[in-house]
Design a protein around this motif. Structure first.
Motif, PDB file in Angstrom:
ATOM      1  N   ASP A 116      -6.431 -11.435   0.105  1.00 33.37           N
ATOM      2  CA  ASP A 116      -5.480 -11.864   1.129  1.00 33.37           C
ATOM      3  C   ASP A 116      -4.953 -10.634   1.878  1.00 33.37           C
ATOM      4  O   ASP A 116      -3.891 -10.100   1.547  1.00 33.37           O
ATOM      5  CB  ASP A 116      -4.332 -12.631   0.501  1.00 33.37           C
ATOM      6  N   SER A 118      -3.449 -10.351   4.526  1.00 30.38           N
ATOM      7  CA  SER A 118      -2.140 -10.514   5.193  1.00 30.38           C
ATOM      8  C   SER A 118      -1.019  -9.953   4.333  1.00 30.38           C
ATOM      9  O   SER A 118       0.047  -9.610   4.847  1.00 30.38           O
ATOM     10  CB  SER A 118      -1.876 -11.979   5.505  1.00 30.38           C
ATOM     11  N   ALA A 119      -1.237  -9.816   3.031  1.00 32.61           N
ATOM     12  CA  ALA A 119      -0.210  -9.286   2.134  1.00 32.61           C
ATOM     13  C   ALA A 119      -0.261  -7.760   2.038  1.00 32.61           C
ATOM     14  O   ALA A 119       0.588  -7.166   1.379  1.00 32.61           O
ATOM     15  CB  ALA A 119      -0.393  -9.900   0.746  1.00 32.61           C
TER      16      ALA A 119
END
Length: 122
Positions: A116, A118-119
């Motif tokens: 992920d 986005s993290a």
């Protein structure tokens, strides 16, 4: 100066220092240089100064060393993008896919995990 030394990889054409080296379970903790047989994955985080080396030179050298998985992380317009490659017939890498900041995925190689971007810091 980097406070955390990175593990290098002994390659046939010369030693390489990836941004991230992931060793297989049971790899001997014998210092700074890993035998390619014990390396599961190498990751390069591309910068403007390393772009050509990370895209062309290093993948060929990692393939020659037999590293099964190579990932390259680039700065995309909206955040990090991961290009995931798998070694084919010990001569070159095939693109398995990309993962961007808006499309977290579950991957099975080199082991099951959720990616992920986005993290991650931007």
């Amino acid at each position: 100066m980097d406070d955390h030394p990175r593990a290098g990889v002994r390659a046939p054409s010369g030693n390489l220092i990836p941004d991230i080296s992931v060793l297989k379970p049971g790899a001997p903790p014998d210092g700074m240089w890993a035998d390619p047989a014990y390396v599961a994955l190498v990751v390069e985080v591309e910068s403007p100064n390393s772009r050509r080396h990370d895209r062309f030179a290093k993948p060929a050298l990692y393939a020659e060393a037999g590293i099964p998985y190579y990932w390259r992380v680039e700065r995309g317009d909206f955040g990090p993008v991961v290009y995931r490659y798998e070694l084919v017939k010990e001569v070159h890498y095939n693109l398995l896919g990309t993962v961007g900041p808006d499309d977290p995925v579950e991957v099975t190689e080199p082991w099951p995990m959720r990616l992920d971007p986005s993290a991650w810091p931007r």
